[in-house]
Structure formats: C-alpha cells, structure tokens
Design an enzyme around this catalytic site. Structure first.
Site, PDB file in Angstrom:
ATOM      1  N   ALA A  36       0.861  -1.193   0.000  1.00 36.99           N
ATOM      2  CA  ALA A  36       0.000   0.000   0.000  1.00 36.99           C
ATOM      3  C   ALA A  36       0.899   1.245   0.000  1.00 36.99           C
ATOM      4  CB  ALA A  36      -0.957   0.001   1.185  1.00 36.99           C
ATOM      5  N   GLU A  39       3.643   8.228  -0.913  1.00 31.87           N
ATOM      6  CA  GLU A  39       4.808   9.120  -1.087  1.00 31.87           C
ATOM      7  C   GLU A  39       5.864   8.940   0.019  1.00 31.87           C
ATOM      8  OE1 GLU A  39       6.034  11.217  -3.381  1.00 31.87           O
ATOM      9  OE2 GLU A  39       4.458  10.473  -4.688  1.00 31.87           O
ATOM     10  N   HIS A  41       6.775   6.088   1.356  1.00 34.44           N
ATOM     11  CA  HIS A  41       7.642   4.987   0.919  1.00 34.44           C
ATOM     12  C   HIS A  41       8.546   5.444  -0.229  1.00 34.44           C
ATOM     13  CE1 HIS A  41       4.096   2.665   2.557  1.00 34.44           C
ATOM     14  NE2 HIS A  41       5.093   2.138   3.222  1.00 34.44           N
ATOM     15  N   ASP A 154       7.344   6.277  12.353  1.00 34.30           N
ATOM     16  CA  ASP A 154       7.270   5.134  13.270  1.00 34.30           C
ATOM     17  C   ASP A 154       8.513   5.173  14.161  1.00 34.30           C
ATOM     18  OD1 ASP A 154       4.818   3.870  12.328  1.00 34.30           O
ATOM     19  OD2 ASP A 154       5.925   3.601  10.465  1.00 34.30           O
TER      20      ASP A 154
END
Ligand code: PAF
Length: 280
Positions: A36, A39, A41, A154
């Site tokens: 999924a 931008e 990634h 994260d």
C-alpha cells in the site's frame, strides 16, 4: 526491475549481481514495506537510490506484528499499483514473498526489550514489536544490505530496530528518513485509507497539536507537562493512547532539550489508530 518471491533465490541473485559485472563491494539499499505504498515509501526509495548502487524493496504484510483481533485482512493490498510504483521509482529488485516463504511452524523469534518494547504503542499492542523485530531480522538477513531505510513517523519502531542492530552486532546502517505530509499536515500512512471524510478532518488535530507544541518551544516554553496538556486539549475528544516527550533514546524528558527531543502522539480516529511525532 526483477521480482523475486523466494528468499534463497533473492540471496543468490544479489550475490550473483555482486560478482558479475558489478564491483564486489557494491552497496545495497533496502526499503522494507508492507505494501500500500505512498509518497512516504517513495521518499525512502529515493533516499536509498541516492546512497546506494542497488535498491531492494520488500513487500510483505507481516502477520506476526498484528495482534489477535487486529484486522490483518483489512490492511490495504495494492499489489499491481505497488509493483508499478516500484518500477517507476527505479527499484532494482522487488522482493515479494508469501507467508510460507518467511515463516514455518515452531519458529525462533526476536523479543522486543521488556521496557522499551512495551511502552507507548507496545503498551496497547503488547507483542507487536516482537513481530516487527523478528521479520526485520529475517529480511535483513535475506537481503544483507549496506543500509536499510525506515521512516521517522514510526519512531518507536525505528528506535527498536536500531537497538536490535546494535545489540545483535549487525553491520547494516539504519537510515532514518523524515515524515512526508499532505499539504494540510496529515502524516502519510497506509492507514489513512480507512478514514472517512469527517474522520480525516478530525485527524488534522494531530498535526495541529504538534505544530502548537513546536510553537510553544519556539516561544521558550520547555516544560513537558505544560506542552503535553496543551496538546491533549487540542486532541480532545479523540481517544488518546499517549502524548509523550522523550529524548532520542526514548527516555522521558521533564523539559524539551532542543536537538534531542521527540514529541510523540498516538490517537484513535473512528476505529483507526494514527501516530505521528516531531523531532526537535
Ligand atoms: O513499517 C512497516 O511497514 C513494517 O513495520 C515493517 C518495518 C516493514 C516490518 O513489517
């Protein structure tokens, strides 16, 4: 772009690439993902391309980082679009394994540290980081990259992976990449796809709270309690999992230390958990 699903084939391919034509010390940049792609990634892939001769992306929806009752099946899957995006972004090798390529029965696994792995997101998702660290260890061992790229959004995951790499004496360099945001400030996440229009509006409170916290620090307000209570007011009535001010080693700070602080938020908007943070 070469697409490979078997870990042993990938190992062999990368090894062969190193010995045929390319220099023996050719650098490999690795971007692990659960698909999924957005931008955020793409910015990891861009960074990996800038810094390495060969770029490997993995797409693997890792079941062991989802707890019982968490909707692994609902996680967005966009195999065709993801493959196209990787191709367009200049990825050299796409590693797309099946669950059986990565896991067998009765597995050895990596355990997250008892404190740092079970606070913040780890408190409400106990065991989540065991799954993350185990799969990242496996992926790093398969790809054996020079550098691996993770998003700052994260932040706890990034901190724990960096700890694992250090404590297991692994030789990969972990590169932290800045969060990519929509124009209105919402941090990009695959989970944004779950938000309704109204929920997306509500979710903007996250970025507003972080912007406000930054403005307070700029005005000289460094007291953590004062900043987090202001953020909680902005975030209300969303369900707040945590609002914390920590240093780069994930220890609590009573006062912001410029250059060594992360302000972290996790909330639930509708049924969707969203997290974000700002590094000051
Ligand atoms: O951040 C993610 O997408 C995942 O947690 C990761 C690092 C790919 C491991 O499954």
């Amino acid at each position: 772009m070469k697409i490979i699903s078997n870990p042993f084939e990938l190992k062999e391919y990368l090894h062969a690439n190193k010995s045929i034509g390319f220099q023996e010390n050719q650098s490999i940049g690795f971007v692990p993902t659960m698909g999924a792609l957005h931008e955020g990634h793409i910015s990891l892939i861009k960074k990996a391309k800038e810094q390495n001769e060969l770029v490997v992306v993995s797409i693997f929806l890792n079941p062991t980082q989802f707890l019982k009752g968490e909707d692994l099946d609902k996680y967005p899957k966009k195999e065709v679009a993801d493959t196209k995006l990787c191709q367009l972004s200049g990825v050299d090798v796409l590693f797309f394994p099946n669950v059986n390529d990565i896991y067998t029965q009765d597995e050895v696994s990596v355990l997250a540290p008892k404190v740092r792995g079970f606070v913040l997101e780890g408190e409400s998702r106990p065991g989540h980081f065991n799954g993350v660290l185990t799969v990242v260890m496996k992926l790093l061992n398969i790809v054996n990259p020079t550098r691996a790229y993770f998003g700052k959004k994260d932040a706890q995951q990034l901190n724990l992976i960096s700890l694992m790499v250090k404590q297991f004496f692994m030789s990969v360099e972990i590169v932290a990449v800045d969060t990519v945001r929509e124009k209105d400030g919402l941090a990009l996440s695959s989970r944004n796809a779950f938000l309704t229009k109204e929920e997306r509006e509500e979710a903007l409170k996250i970025a507003t709270s972080l912007r406000n916290a930054t403005a307070m620090v700029m005005r000289g307000v460094l007291d953590s309690k004062e900043i987090t209570s202001n953020m909680r007011e902005i975030l209300a009535p969303l369900h707040i999992f945590y609002v914390e001010i920590l240093n780069r080693n994930f220890n609590q700070l009573s006062h912001v230390e410029i250059g060594n602080t992360i302000i972290l938020v996790e909330v639930r908007v509708g049924t969707t958990r969203l997290l974000d943070n700002i590094w000051l």
